[in-house]
Structure formats: structure tokens, C-alpha cells
Design a protein around this motif. Structure first.
Motif, PDB file in Angstrom:
ATOM      1  N   ILE A 247       0.807  -1.014   0.005  1.00  0.00           N
ATOM      2  CA  ILE A 247       0.022   0.013  -0.060  1.00  0.00           C
ATOM      3  C   ILE A 247       0.945   1.204  -0.018  1.00  0.00           C
ATOM      4  O   ILE A 247       0.654   2.259  -0.699  1.00  0.00           O
ATOM      5  CB  ILE A 247      -0.847   0.161   1.099  1.00  0.00           C
ATOM      6  N   VAL A 248       1.938   1.237   0.784  1.00  0.00           N
ATOM      7  CA  VAL A 248       2.874   2.285   0.923  1.00  0.00           C
ATOM      8  C   VAL A 248       3.512   2.670  -0.603  1.00  0.00           C
ATOM      9  O   VAL A 248       3.617   3.575  -0.913  1.00  0.00           O
ATOM     10  CB  VAL A 248       3.933   2.127   1.812  1.00  0.00           C
ATOM     11  N   LYS A 250       2.357   1.588  -3.434  1.00  0.00           N
ATOM     12  CA  LYS A 250       1.382   2.117  -4.270  1.00  0.00           C
ATOM     13  C   LYS A 250       1.012   3.684  -4.239  1.00  0.00           C
ATOM     14  O   LYS A 250       0.985   4.297  -5.128  1.00  0.00           O
ATOM     15  CB  LYS A 250       0.169   1.291  -3.865  1.00  0.00           C
ATOM     16  N   LYS A 251       1.175   4.078  -3.033  1.00  0.00           N
ATOM     17  CA  LYS A 251       0.701   5.445  -2.620  1.00  0.00           C
ATOM     18  C   LYS A 251       2.027   6.431  -3.096  1.00  0.00           C
ATOM     19  O   LYS A 251       1.839   7.533  -3.784  1.00  0.00           O
ATOM     20  CB  LYS A 251       0.386   5.802  -1.151  1.00  0.00           C
ATOM     21  N   GLY A 254       1.790   6.689  -6.884  1.00  0.00           N
ATOM     22  CA  GLY A 254       0.719   7.606  -7.202  1.00  0.00           C
ATOM     23  C   GLY A 254       0.871   8.811  -7.119  1.00  0.00           C
ATOM     24  O   GLY A 254       0.806   9.909  -8.020  1.00  0.00           O
ATOM     25  N   TRP A 255       1.729   9.407  -5.866  1.00  0.00           N
ATOM     26  CA  TRP A 255       2.252  10.663  -5.775  1.00  0.00           C
ATOM     27  C   TRP A 255       3.435  11.201  -6.878  1.00  0.00           C
ATOM     28  O   TRP A 255       3.347  12.299  -7.245  1.00  0.00           O
ATOM     29  CB  TRP A 255       2.616  10.862  -4.435  1.00  0.00           C
ATOM     30  N   TYR A 299      -4.765  13.539  -9.908  1.00  0.00           N
ATOM     31  CA  TYR A 299      -5.010  13.387  -8.763  1.00  0.00           C
ATOM     32  C   TYR A 299      -6.412  12.533  -8.474  1.00  0.00           C
ATOM     33  O   TYR A 299      -6.629  11.698  -7.813  1.00  0.00           O
ATOM     34  CB  TYR A 299      -4.971  14.593  -7.648  1.00  0.00           C
ATOM     35  N   LEU A 302      -6.583   8.882  -9.735  1.00  0.00           N
ATOM     36  CA  LEU A 302      -5.770   7.956  -8.855  1.00  0.00           C
ATOM     37  C   LEU A 302      -6.562   7.973  -7.406  1.00  0.00           C
ATOM     38  O   LEU A 302      -6.454   6.822  -6.729  1.00  0.00           O
ATOM     39  CB  LEU A 302      -4.113   8.407  -8.632  1.00  0.00           C
ATOM     40  N   ARG A 303      -7.296   9.080  -7.338  1.00  0.00           N
ATOM     41  CA  ARG A 303      -7.908   8.712  -5.871  1.00  0.00           C
ATOM     42  C   ARG A 303      -9.060   8.018  -5.951  1.00  0.00           C
ATOM     43  O   ARG A 303      -9.423   7.200  -5.000  1.00  0.00           O
ATOM     44  CB  ARG A 303      -8.157  10.429  -5.380  1.00  0.00           C
ATOM     45  N   ASP A 306      -8.363   4.507  -5.597  1.00  0.00           N
ATOM     46  CA  ASP A 306      -7.441   4.139  -4.443  1.00  0.00           C
ATOM     47  C   ASP A 306      -6.067   3.914  -4.409  1.00  0.00           C
ATOM     48  O   ASP A 306      -5.593   2.973  -3.689  1.00  0.00           O
ATOM     49  CB  ASP A 306      -8.178   2.987  -3.537  1.00  0.00           C
ATOM     50  N   TRP A 307      -5.340   4.549  -5.108  1.00  0.00           N
ATOM     51  CA  TRP A 307      -3.824   4.789  -5.211  1.00  0.00           C
ATOM     52  C   TRP A 307      -3.353   5.570  -4.422  1.00  0.00           C
ATOM     53  O   TRP A 307      -1.869   5.520  -4.056  1.00  0.00           O
ATOM     54  CB  TRP A 307      -3.365   4.927  -6.726  1.00  0.00           C
ATOM     55  N   ILE A 308      -3.890   6.819  -4.063  1.00  0.00           N
ATOM     56  CA  ILE A 308      -3.158   7.579  -2.966  1.00  0.00           C
ATOM     57  C   ILE A 308      -4.397   7.975  -2.081  1.00  0.00           C
ATOM     58  O   ILE A 308      -5.575   7.805  -2.223  1.00  0.00           O
ATOM     59  CB  ILE A 308      -2.622   9.092  -3.847  1.00  0.00           C
TER      60      ILE A 308
END
Length: 308
Positions: A247-248, A250-251, A254-255, A299, A302-303, A306-308
Motif C-alpha cells: 500500500i505504501v 502504491k501511494k 501515485g504521488w 489526482y 488515482l484517488r 484508491d492509489w493515493i
């Protein structure tokens, strides 16, 4: 030397100076093989019962759990070996009083006297009953700790690396406990088997020995279930750590993609060649609009995923 009215008891406390020599002298009087004496003094062998001419050698492990370990991953399990030489009318116990005091066993024997049990089989049963009860108490403690770890598995504590060390320690303690508890089934079963020479459980005590065998069997089954639970906690915690790490990552990815939009736009408008809007106010407005709208659009995409 003490005991029940129909049986004598000799206690060899290895913490006392000269206790080993005392045991050798007594063994010579009772015609015990030197190897049996060596096994009693060694104390590291597996719990077992061996039959010799005229007597039995019984070796068990008393288990306890220390309050704290040296390190988070060090086992807290403490093992106290206890040996017994069983004769038709005489019981010799060999142990260290600092590890296993005999006070509770003696209390058990006093209750046996009141109940009418007066032979060496009652002495041996009282000793083994305290050992098996101690195993049951220890398993209950380990099960309570396993349940506490399960409750913490999906909480904040489960996110810390320290839980993995605690789980590893608990798994090590369960494995060590299993090594001492499993053979107790065979120990009690061997005592229940009636033979012509050596020790025979009298009919009046067969029910109590059978209850002891059932409890030893139940403890053995509990160690198997407890081992599976702890292994499941250990593996689930590893899986959760991998999932959180993914998850980290992936986020972060995304950022990084969001930041790439203004980087690409400013890089394009930063070229040292003429382009539409070069060196003009509307070119600045266009680049700013592209940065804002492009970043916002990516943004939102991706939001939503659920990527960020």
C-alpha cells in the motif's frame, strides 16, 4: 526418609552439597545400575519411563514461564528435570529444590493419606499429578498470550516490528513446551500397563491414573492446536506487513505520477526554443493552467482508484 505409612520416600536435592554422592551410595544399597544414576544426575534426557529389575526409572520435566526474557526473542520457558526411582515400597526423587520445591507434592500426599491411599503408587501419582497440572497451567497462560496477540494483530501494535519478535518467541516457547508435554502421554500409559516385575498400579488407583492419562492426552492435543494458532499469527502478521508495504509503495507511485505532471509541463515550457506563447503573458497562463488542470485530473483519477 519419609512417606506414607506403607511406603518410604527419599528426596535427593541436588542443590545440597554432596547430594550426588548420597544418591550413588543409596543406589548401591538398592542395587540400581550406574547408568540409571547417571541419567538421574544428567537431567537433560527426554521424559520417559524405563523398567529395570525390581524398580522403575521415571524422568519428567516441570515447566514454568519466567516473567521476562533477556531479549524480546529469547524464550522465557524454564525446565526443571525431576527423576524418580520407583521401588515396590520406596520412592526416591531427584531434583533441584530451587527449580521445583516439593511442598505442593507433599501436600498432595497428605491428602492421599486422608483418602486412604498409602502405597508407593500414591506417592508417584501425587508427583506426576503436580507435573501434569503445571503443564496445563502453562498451556493456559500461553493460550491467553496467543489470544492477546490475535487481538493486537490488526491494531497499531500489529504494525510494529516488535510484534513479530514477540510472536517468534511465543512460537519457540510452544515448540519447547510440546517437547516436554507430548511424552507425558507415554509416561502415564507405561505406568498403567501392568507387568509382573516392577511397578504395578493397584486397582484402587487405576481410575486416578486413567484421569491423569486423559489430562496428559488433552495437554498434548492442546499443544498441537496452540502451535497451529501461533504459526497462523506469525504468518498472518508477515502477510499484513507485506500488504501494508504494498500500500505504501502504491501511494508513493501515485504521488510520483501526480508530481510528474507539473514536471513535464514546466520542462516543456522551459525549452530554450521558440514555441507558441514564448516570452508572453498568455504562455505563462497556459502553462500554469496545464499544470493545475493536469495535476488535479490525475489526482482525481488515482484517488478514485484508491492509489493515493
Amino acid at each position: 526418609m519419609a512417606g506414607l505409612p506403607d511406603a518410604a520416600w527419599t528426596d535427593i536435592d541436588l542443590d545440597r552439597p554432596g547430594a550426588a554422592d548420597e544418591l550413588r551410595r543409596l543406589a548401591a544399597e538398592l542395587k540400581v545400575a550406574p547408568q540409571v544414576v547417571a541419567d538421574a544426575l544428567d537431567g537433560v534426557q527426554r521424559p520417559r519411563v524405563t523398567r529395570h529389575h525390581g524398580h522403575l526409572f521415571v524422568h519428567v520435566h516441570v515447566l514454568s514461564l519466567a516473567q521476562e526474557a533477556g531479549e524480546d526473542h529469547d524464550s522465557r520457558l524454564r525446565t526443571a528435570p525431576v527423576s524418580a526411582l520407583v521401588f515396590p515400597d520406596h520412592l526416591v526423587t531427584v531434583h533441584r529444590a530451587s527449580q521445583f520445591p516439593m511442598d505442593r507434592v507433599v501436600e498432595h500426599w497428605e491428602e492421599d493419606i486422608e483418602a486412604g491411599s498409602r502405597d508407593v503408587a500414591a506417592l508417584l501419582h501425587g508427583l506426576l499429578d503436580e507435573v501434569v497440572d503445571g503443564h496445563a497451567d502453562l498451556l493456559q497462560d500461553l493460550e491467553d498470550q496467543a489470544e492477546a496477540l490475535e487481538d493486537d494483530l490488526f491494531g497499531d501494535r500489529g504494525r510494529a516490528g516488535g510484534m513479530q519478535q514477540v510472536t517468534y518467541r511465543l512460537r519457540k516457547e510452544v515448540v519447547q513446551t510440546r517437547r516436554a508435554v507430548l511424552p507425558m502421554r507415554d509416561v502415564v500409559a507405561a505406568l498403567l500397563r501392568s507387568e509382573d516385575d516392577g511397578f504395578v498400579v493397584p486397582r484402587s488407583l487405576q481410575g486416578r491414573y486413567q484421569d491423569l492419562a486423559d489430562l496428559a492426552q488433552h495437554d498434548a492435543e492442546r499443544t498441537g492446536g496452540l502451535r497451529e494458532i501461533v504459526n497462523s499469527i506469525f504468518e498472518t502478521n508477515l502477510s499484513l506487513q507485506d500488504a501494508r508495504r504494498n500500500i505504501v509503495m502504491k501511494k508513493l507511485a501515485g504521488w510520483a505520477a501526480v508530481i510528474a505532471v507539473p514536471t513535464a509541463v514546466t520542462g516543456w515550457f522551459g525549452q530554450n526554443i521558440p514555441f507558441p506563447g514564448f516570452s508572453s503573458p498568455w504562455g505563462l497562463a497556459a502553462s500554469t493552467t496545464l499544470v493545475v488542470l493536469g495535476t488535479l485530473a490525475l489526482y482525481l483519477v488515482l484517488r478514485r482508484r484508491d492509489w493515493i
